[in-house]
Design an enzyme around this catalytic site. Structure first.
Site, short mmCIF file in Angstrom:
data_model
loop_
_atom_site.label_atom_id
_atom_site.label_comp_id
_atom_site.label_asym_id
_atom_site.label_seq_id
_atom_site.Cartn_x
_atom_site.Cartn_y
_atom_site.Cartn_z
N ARG A 3 0.85 -1.19 0.00
CA ARG A 3 0.00 0.00 0.00
C ARG A 3 0.88 1.25 0.00
O ARG A 3 1.98 1.24 0.56
CB ARG A 3 -0.93 0.00 1.21
N LYS B 144 -2.41 -2.37 7.59
CA LYS B 144 -3.86 -2.21 7.68
C LYS B 144 -4.48 -3.32 8.52
O LYS B 144 -5.40 -3.06 9.30
CB LYS B 144 -4.46 -2.21 6.28
N HIS C 280 -2.32 3.12 -5.49
CA HIS C 280 -2.83 1.78 -5.17
C HIS C 280 -2.85 0.88 -6.40
O HIS C 280 -2.96 -0.34 -6.27
CB HIS C 280 -4.24 1.88 -4.59
N TYR D 53 -2.84 -17.54 7.87
CA TYR D 53 -1.44 -17.77 7.56
C TYR D 53 -0.58 -16.73 8.27
O TYR D 53 -0.95 -15.58 8.39
CB TYR D 53 -1.20 -17.64 6.05
N HIS E 102 -3.51 -9.52 2.43
CA HIS E 102 -4.94 -9.68 2.65
C HIS E 102 -5.17 -10.80 3.66
O HIS E 102 -4.26 -11.58 3.97
CB HIS E 102 -5.66 -10.00 1.33
N ARG F 193 -0.90 -2.44 -6.91
CA ARG F 193 -1.38 -3.68 -6.28
C ARG F 193 -2.35 -4.42 -7.21
O ARG F 193 -2.24 -5.63 -7.40
CB ARG F 193 -2.07 -3.34 -4.95
#
Length: 403
Positions: free
Chosen positions: A242, A269, A332, A369, A359, A335
């Protein structure tokens, strides 16, 4: 004899405190220094007591008589006016201590330490601008759904629908905190479900056509602006983090020996630490930049101060300067570029891509994970991606590869 407005206005102070009686226990007390106070003399439970009714001329004769009447009604009901005044004052103090703003700031103070500085600043600024002026002083336990909705409507009506939804969410968090701390019994925010118009979904502009990506990469290589900004531009597609995570990168997070960038949870985030394997191309850019900014804290320091990271508008402004429009490419967008091409062109497993995008990815058993999950595969993916971008940059034929 009852007092008159003229008599009250014209009475002169004497050598001693004087009292001018109006009847029913009401009198005006005139001090030698000139001050004039309304007093009420009454009896309660067999004891003579006095109650201050205000200062003349702030409280007129008419007002003083009304206050006398109110006090007499309390006495008729068996209530001591002096004790009633103390109780009302205490209640106001308690209401003020339990106002929405007081509790919201307490909630913010207890939680902001776990948020990034920017995230926390946005929340408190949103509350201060859009919520506190309207319901900040209200006792939180007395705020109803309709009152909250009226406040949020003010935000919606200026066209900031997404901000209204975020303010709604923040208010709900404050109400739930008030319930947990025993200062409210319910949260009215869920009653507003569906009351605000939905937020129109907008996607960050991104270049995802491989040929156009090649054009973008060549433009960035030829960028004539500041060297630090140019390095940020060149690194952005290689790491696809980001924009805020990129511009706040610190040299202590970069491990050249392991070719890794370890971003702490506080800046992410999802509030989880993130590991970015660095391709040889990314390491080369960072080593080149280290010679210039390596003595400081930030990889990409600001133009005016080495003690602060570069502006959040620096990369975006550079893209505009190179001729890429707002609806064509954004910070952005790198990404989305990586996610689309890695999946659709290079055939990389989606979970590898999503994990590298930081994510929320879970394994088949529902477990999240950790930062090193599939690290070997992600290292290969990041190098594959960097090599593929090099091919696009030199205008090579776009040929799908296998991950």
């Amino acid at each position: 004899m009852s007092l008159t407005d003229t008599a009250v206005k014209n009475v002169k102070p004497g050598d001693k405190t004087a009292r001018l009686f109006d009847g029913g226990g009401l009198y005006l007390e005139v001090a030698p220094a000139g001050g004039k106070w309304w007093r009420l003399k009454y009896r309660y439970d067999g004891k003579e007591k006095r109650l201050s009714l205000g200062v003349y001329p702030d409280v007129s004769l008419k007002d003083a008589r009304q206050r006398r009447s109110d006090a007499r009604k309390l006495l008729a009901d068996g209530v001591d006016p002096s004790e009633n005044r103390k109780a009302v004052k205490a209640a106001k103090t308690e209401r003020g201590a339990n106002s929405f703003e007081v509790i919201a700031r307490e909630w913010f103070a207890k939680n902001s330490a776990t948020w990034s500085e920017n995230h926390g600043s946005r929340i408190i600024r949103r509350l201060e601008r859009d919520i506190f002026p309207w319901i900040g002083g209200r006792p939180i336990a007395e705020i109803k759904a309709q009152e909250l909705l009226a406040t949020l409507r003010r935000v919606e009506e200026r066209g900031a629908v997404e901000t209204a939804h975020r303010a709604h969410q923040n208010c709900g968090q404050v109400f739930r905190y008030a319930i947990a701390t025993g200062r409210a019994e319910r949260d009215p925010s869920p009653d507003l479900k569906g009351a605000l118009p939905p937020v129109k979904q907008s996607h960050h502009a991104a270049i995802t056509d491989p040929k156009a990506v090649g054009d973008l990469l060549r433009a960035m290589d030829g960028y004539q602006g500041a060297f630090v900004t140019k390095c940020a531009l060149r690194l952005a597609p290689l790491v696809f983090v980001r924009p805020g995570e990129l511009r706040r990168a610190e040299w202590t997070e970069i491990d050249f020996d392991k070719a890794e960038w370890n971003i702490p949870a506080a800046r992410m985030k999802m509030r989880e630490p993130h590991l970015v394997p660095l391709s040889t191309q990314a390491v080369e850019i960072l080593r080149e930049l280290h010679a210039l900014t390596g003595d400081g804290r930030y990889v990409f320091p600001g133009a005016r101060s080495n003690g602060r990271p570069m502006s959040d508008n620096a990369v975006l402004a550079a893209l505009r300067r190179m001729g890429f429009a707002k609806d064509e490419m954004s910070g952005h967008g790198f990404r989305a570029m990586a996610r689309t091409i890695l999946d659709e062109v290079l055939g990389v497993r989606p979970d590898f891509i999503e994990h590298q995008l930081a994510h929320a990815v879970r394994d088949p058993n529902g477990r999240a994970y950790n930062r090193t999950a599939h690290l070997a595969e992600r290292r290969k993916m990041m190098q594959l991606w960097a090599d593929y971008l090099d091919k696009l940059k030199v205008g090579a034929e776009v040929i799908p590869l296998c991950a």
